[in-house]
Design a protein around this motif. Structure first.
Motif, PDB file in Angstrom:
ATOM      1  N   GLU A   1      -9.900  -2.464 -10.607  1.00  0.00           N
ATOM      2  CA  GLU A   1      -9.299  -3.735 -11.008  1.00  0.00           C
ATOM      3  C   GLU A   1     -10.138  -4.408 -12.083  1.00  0.00           C
ATOM      4  O   GLU A   1      -9.637  -4.875 -13.104  1.00  0.00           O
ATOM      5  N   LYS A   2     -11.430  -4.421 -11.848  1.00  0.00           N
ATOM      6  CA  LYS A   2     -12.336  -5.085 -12.788  1.00  0.00           C
ATOM      7  C   LYS A   2     -12.315  -4.376 -14.131  1.00  0.00           C
ATOM      8  O   LYS A   2     -12.344  -5.004 -15.190  1.00  0.00           O
ATOM      9  N   SER A   3     -12.273  -3.065 -14.079  1.00  0.00           N
ATOM     10  CA  SER A   3     -12.297  -2.322 -15.341  1.00  0.00           C
ATOM     11  C   SER A   3     -11.015  -2.571 -16.136  1.00  0.00           C
ATOM     12  O   SER A   3     -11.042  -2.737 -17.347  1.00  0.00           O
ATOM     13  N   MET A   4      -9.900  -2.653 -15.418  1.00  0.00           N
ATOM     14  CA  MET A   4      -8.637  -2.965 -16.089  1.00  0.00           C
ATOM     15  C   MET A   4      -8.706  -4.345 -16.722  1.00  0.00           C
ATOM     16  O   MET A   4      -8.274  -4.551 -17.858  1.00  0.00           O
ATOM     17  N   LEU A   5      -9.298  -5.249 -15.970  1.00  0.00           N
ATOM     18  CA  LEU A   5      -9.401  -6.619 -16.460  1.00  0.00           C
ATOM     19  C   LEU A   5     -10.252  -6.669 -17.740  1.00  0.00           C
ATOM     20  O   LEU A   5      -9.882  -7.329 -18.726  1.00  0.00           O
ATOM     21  N   SER A   6     -11.360  -5.942 -17.721  1.00  0.00           N
ATOM     22  CA  SER A   6     -12.227  -5.988 -18.895  1.00  0.00           C
ATOM     23  C   SER A   6     -11.547  -5.327 -20.092  1.00  0.00           C
ATOM     24  O   SER A   6     -11.731  -5.727 -21.241  1.00  0.00           O
ATOM     25  N   LYS A   7     -10.723  -4.322 -19.809  1.00  0.00           N
ATOM     26  CA  LYS A   7      -9.968  -3.698 -20.908  1.00  0.00           C
ATOM     27  C   LYS A   7      -9.004  -4.711 -21.527  1.00  0.00           C
ATOM     28  O   LYS A   7      -8.896  -4.821 -22.747  1.00  0.00           O
ATOM     29  N   LEU A   8      -8.320  -5.435 -20.655  1.00  0.00           N
ATOM     30  CA  LEU A   8      -7.372  -6.433 -21.154  1.00  0.00           C
ATOM     31  C   LEU A   8      -8.107  -7.506 -21.953  1.00  0.00           C
ATOM     32  O   LEU A   8      -7.638  -7.956 -22.988  1.00  0.00           O
ATOM     33  N   LYS A   9      -9.264  -7.882 -21.455  1.00  0.00           N
ATOM     34  CA  LYS A   9     -10.032  -8.922 -22.116  1.00  0.00           C
ATOM     35  C   LYS A   9     -10.446  -8.450 -23.507  1.00  0.00           C
ATOM     36  O   LYS A   9     -10.345  -9.181 -24.492  1.00  0.00           O
ATOM     37  N   GLN A  10     -10.887  -7.209 -23.569  1.00  0.00           N
ATOM     38  CA  GLN A  10     -11.302  -6.643 -24.840  1.00  0.00           C
ATOM     39  C   GLN A  10     -10.135  -6.643 -25.824  1.00  0.00           C
ATOM     40  O   GLN A  10     -10.298  -6.898 -27.010  1.00  0.00           O
ATOM     41  N   GLU A  11      -8.972  -6.351 -25.285  1.00  0.00           N
ATOM     42  CA  GLU A  11      -7.805  -6.175 -26.140  1.00  0.00           C
ATOM     43  C   GLU A  11      -7.247  -7.511 -26.626  1.00  0.00           C
ATOM     44  O   GLU A  11      -6.916  -7.660 -27.791  1.00  0.00           O
ATOM     45  N   CYS A  12      -7.152  -8.464 -25.723  1.00  0.00           N
ATOM     46  CA  CYS A  12      -6.426  -9.693 -26.058  1.00  0.00           C
ATOM     47  C   CYS A  12      -7.293 -10.938 -26.027  1.00  0.00           C
ATOM     48  O   CYS A  12      -6.799 -12.033 -26.231  1.00  0.00           O
ATOM     49  N   GLY A  13      -8.557 -10.790 -25.736  1.00  0.00           N
ATOM     50  CA  GLY A  13      -9.416 -11.957 -25.750  1.00  0.00           C
ATOM     51  C   GLY A  13      -9.459 -12.669 -24.414  1.00  0.00           C
ATOM     52  O   GLY A  13      -8.641 -12.437 -23.523  1.00  0.00           O
ATOM     53  N   GLY A  14     -10.427 -13.557 -24.284  1.00  0.00           N
ATOM     54  CA  GLY A  14     -10.675 -14.222 -23.011  1.00  0.00           C
ATOM     55  C   GLY A  14      -9.533 -15.126 -22.577  1.00  0.00           C
ATOM     56  O   GLY A  14      -9.295 -15.297 -21.386  1.00  0.00           O
ATOM     57  N   GLY A  15      -8.811 -15.703 -23.551  1.00  0.00           N
ATOM     58  CA  GLY A  15      -7.720 -16.601 -23.207  1.00  0.00           C
ATOM     59  C   GLY A  15      -6.661 -15.911 -22.377  1.00  0.00           C
ATOM     60  O   GLY A  15      -6.078 -16.473 -21.461  1.00  0.00           O
TER      61      GLY A  15
END
Lengths: 804, 85
Positions: free
Chosen positions: A516-530
């Motif tokens: 879950e965390k890794s998916m989240l960090s991927k999303l963050k990398q892709e679309c930013g913290g917002g």
């Protein structure tokens, strides 16, 4: 002998030096410092002696070369330099004269020899004699005549040779053979003649720049006659072309013959003029016809293989017998006729099939062949792009395929990536085009692909999904992120992903926190913290809840109240992060209400200024149930437990009673009862039996419940997502988008102050990252005008003014 | 008793007890946080004045600091006093 001589000298020298008790080195020193004259004298003598000795050795050497037998005697004589003899050279008494008929005689000799060579007869004079004769003539200023005579002789011979070809009308092949023989003979003879007349070449020809050497003269004469007799020339060329064509048709031909004759043409410097042009024209004609024909007859892969074969053959041809300078033009001709003219045809006819069947070898070949053609790769790239769009569209657009869409997309992407990597040489142009195509077709159907990708991720991250190891899951997530990147409506993805994530977290279904965390960090990398801040907030809530629960347990044990043994855990959610859940007021049993109260009190004492709202829809319980055949543990939702708890006091209950007692919403209750009475594990019996729950149905606790497991999970029957829930999610996304549109409009207008409608719309499309319809934009503009953020220009209704 | 509860995982949501939806200073919803913060929760709490008005703590502190003379509630102009109930 002379070595001995040397040694003798050296020994003598040494003795002399030793008598003075001086080594050679100190000798020089000595002379330098004290400058004693005597020493210097010895040194000079020494030098003289060494000079002499080298003299001897030279002479000795020379004699050794000339005749080995007598050198001993010679040296003995030479060793007596004392007896000097004087030799005086005097003029001759009378000048020597050449014999009067020297010229005629010598030429006669030479002429005969040349004729003998030309007619392959044995030569009666030795070669040395002939050579000498030439040398003599050159010395006595007869070189000019000699050269002219030789010229006439060769001229005659060549003419006769060529003319014989004029007369004879023989088979082409024989003709070529004969021609070759003549040429070979000519070369052989000319070499021989040149060797004999070497002197002439070296003196007379060398001094007169305009006169050709004997070899060149021979070539020139040969050329003249071939050129003069066009018949011969054309017959040669035609014969060659015929042979080459034969070889192209697959026959084996005499390559050495071809090579030799072509070399002849090159040597005669008529290769380009007489042969190359015609050869290229013939090639063009042949391959033009072949290209047309085979495009009709063969499949594209076979055709490509054929073209490749042809190119290799032509290269070999150049290697084996054609002139190297022909290569670029020849290969170009073949490429043009077989490839360039058929590029579109090949792509239209064959590319889709090749990609469909994943024929890597053929695709590699196609790529390398098209690399030869101007713009070939560009065309291939365009066709590749079109194929992906077409194929991708079929995957995406069909609602029937929704279930497998994501998996198919992943497979498709893999296959295409593989093709670009292995067949298209990782060409950047192709991988960019691939991305562009994917982005294009994935967004052809709004929202659905984003939703399905989110659900696909959910299915992979959910517990009980044991099909993949951690690494495989990680790799899969990476691939999904690639697809996600193409999607324009990322907010749709977020909405669905959030909903599913909430479910996973609250029900504790998540397979692994790491994933879950890794998916989240991927999303963050892709679309930013917002993009991920809310998702992160959800994880944070879960962690905070854990702490609170620990504290709560402590609190319970400290206060030691009289409570039944319910193990209670509560997840506290921050409203803003989580999806909105419908509020429901249900009737809980007394003990549960008590627990809720205690917890609320405990929580609010820790966090003042807050209000807690219970969400019965999300709760779940583990029940201990006593059946006739033993105890079971039932894992159920809160609603299911409420229903089951009612049966503690009654054996049989009607639908209406249950509804009144629990106050669960009608549709929800029907689904709950259905899951308990009509699902796989039937802990209730419905009377009468049937799939759907009707108003007059009655329910009875199933005492005879049998199941081989101890712990049984009774699944909630899900609301049909396709209808309400999905609509709700989309609605929410749409709401969010409206705010974004409003913000963008205000931002732009604030900067520009005045702007025409069209310009505003086009700027909006640049800023907004999700697909919108112009009509929606218009609505938002109207709404902003109503709210006095902006106004229409009084003179020009197509212009807007920003209202500060 | 046929059925007893062994354990129970309940879910509850929390909200600030405020008399308005939005903060009167930053106009952001109380469910969210003030513009300087990223996450709502204990890091960005609400405060109440004795005048019963309620703001993000960060917002009202900023406002009070910017006031030279009197510390007033931006909504009702009464003197601002924190309500530590």
């Amino acid at each position: 002998m002379n070595v001995e001589n040397w040694r003798l000298k050296i020994r003598r020298k040494h003795n002399e030096l030793n008598s003075e008790d001086l080594s050679p080195v100190s000798l020089t020193r000595y002379s330098e410092f004290s400058g004693v004259k005597r020493k210097r004298d010895t040194l000079e003598i020494d030098e003289n002696m060494s000079d002499n000795s080298s003299d001897f050795s030279k002479r000795a050497n020379f004699s050794a070369i000339t005749s080995n037998g007598i050198n001993r005697n010679l040296n003995i004589l030479n060793l007596k330099p004392t007896t000097t003899k004087k030799i005086v050279i005097k003029n001759l008494k009378s000048e020597p004269k050449l014999p009067d008929d020297f010229r005629e005689q010598t030429w006669g000799k030479l002429q005969e020899a040349v004729l003998a060579i030309q007619n392959s007869r044995a030569n009666e004079y030795s070669l040395e004699e002939l050579y000498k004769a030439v040398e003599n003539m050159c010395i006595h200023n007869m070189a000019h005549t000699l050269y002219n005579n030789l010229h006439v002789l060769i001229d005659n011979h060549v003419r006769r040779n060529i003319e014989q070809f004029l007369a004879e009308s023989m088979d082409r092949f024989l003709f070529l053979k004969k021609m070759n023989e003549t040429w070979q003979a000519h070369c052989r003879q000319m070499i021989m003649i040149r060797n004999i007349f070497l002197c002439l070449d070296r003196t007379y020809v060398l001094h007169n720049a305009q006169i050709a050497s004997i070899w060149d003269m021979g070539l020139e004469l040969f050329r003249q006659y071939i050129m003069a007799n066009t018949l011969v020339q054309t017959r040669i060329v035609e014969g060659l072309l015929m042979l080459i064509e034969k070889e192209r048709q697959g026959d084996t031909v005499d390559r050495t013959l071809l090579k030799s004759l072509l070399r002849m043409l090159t040597d005669l410097q008529i290769y380009e003029k007489a042969f190359e042009e015609k050869f290229l024209v013939a090639t063009e004609r042949l391959y033009a016809a072949e290209g047309q024909r085979l495009m009709q007859e063969l499949d594209v892969p076979d055709y490509l293989a054929h073209v490749d074969k042809r190119l290799i053959e032509e290269n070999e041809r150049v290697y084996h017998y054609l002139d190297a300078n022909t290569k670029p033009r020849l290969i170009h001709t073949v490429e043009k006729q077989l490839l360039t003219d058929h590029v579109t045809n090949i792509l239209q006819k064959g590319l889709d099939g090749l990609l469909e069947e994943n024929r890597l070898n053929d695709l590699s070949l196609l790529y390398s062949l098209f690399g030869r053609v101007k713009n070939g790769h560009t065309e291939l790239c365009t066709a590749f792009n079109l194929y992906i769009k077409k194929r991708g569209r079929t995957i995406v657009i069909d609602p029937e395929k929704d279930k497998t869409m994501v998996q198919e997309l992943l497979d498709f992407k893999d296959a295409m990536d593989n093709i670009v990597a292995t067949c298209f040489n990782k060409n950047e142009k192709f991988s960019n085009s691939l991305k562009e195509a994917f982005e294009n077709f994935i967004n052809q159907r709004t929202n659905k692909p984003a939703e399905l990708i989110a659900k696909f991720v959910d299915s992979k991250l959910r517990a009980g999904n044991k099909e993949a190891t951690e690494e495989e899951l990680e790799r899969l997530l990476d691939k999904i992120m690639v697809l996600f990147r193409f999607i324009h409506g990322k907010d749709v993805f977020e909405a669905f992903y959030k909903k599913d994530l909430a479910k996973r977290l609250l029900v504790g279904k998540s397979a692994s926190v790491d994933a879950e965390k890794s998916m989240l960090s991927k999303l963050k990398q892709e679309c930013g913290g917002g993009f991920t801040s809310k998702l992160e907030g959800m994880f944070k809530d879960m962690e905070l809840s854990k702490d609170i629960n620990v504290a709560f347990k402590q609190h319970l044990s400290n206060t030691s109240q009289e409570l039944s043994a319910i193990d209670m855990t509560v997840n506290i959610l921050t409203m803003g992060y989580w999806p909105n859940y419908p509020l429901m007021n249900v009737v809980l049993p007394e003990e549960m209400v008590k627990f809720q109260e205690i917890f609320s009190k405990f929580y609010l004492s820790k966090h003042s200024g807050r209000k807690l709202t219970w969400q019965p829809t999300l709760g779940h319980c583990v029940l201990r149930a006593k059946f006739k055949l033993g105890m079971k543990e039932l894992v159920v939702s809160l609603f299911q437990s409420l229903v089951l708890l009612l049966f503690n006091s009654h054996d049989e209950l009607s639908f209406d009673y249950i509804k009144g007692a629990t106050n669960i919403e009608d549709g929800e209750l029907r689904r709950t009862l259905q899951s308990l009475a009509c699902g796989r594990a039937r802990v209730l019996n419905k009377i009468p039996k049937g799939r759907d729950v009707e108003d007059n149905d009655k329910f009875r606790f199933n005492n005879d419940f049998v199941n081989k497991l101890f712990r049984i999970k009774i699944n909630q029957i899900q609301m049909k997502e396709t209808t309400e829930e999905q609509k709700a999610t989309e609605e929410r996304v749409f709401q969010d988008r409206q705010y974004q549109i409003d913000a963008a409009i205000v931002r732009i207008m604030k900067m520009r102050k005045t702007l025409s409608h069209n310009l505003l719309i086009s700027e909006l499309y640049l800023q907004l990252k999700f697909p919108v319809k112009p009509a929606d934009l218009k609505k938002r503009i109207e709404s902003l005008i109503d709210r006095d953020y902006m106004e229409r220009d009084k003179d020009n209704p197509n212009h807007y003014n920003y209202v500060a | 008793m046929k059925v007893t509860i062994k354990n129970w995982v309940g879910v509850a949501t929390w909200k600030w007890v405020a008399n308005d939806d939005n903060c009167g200073i930053c106009r952001m919803p109380f469910d969210g946080c003030c513009p300087d913060c990223k996450l709502p929760g204990d890091d960005c709490p609400l405060v109440w004045g004795q005048c019963s008005h309620c703001f993000h703590m960060h917002c009202i502190v900023k406002w009070l600091q910017s006031q030279q003379v009197n510390q007033q509630c931006p909504m009702c102009r009464q003197e601002w006093k924190f309500n530590n109930k």
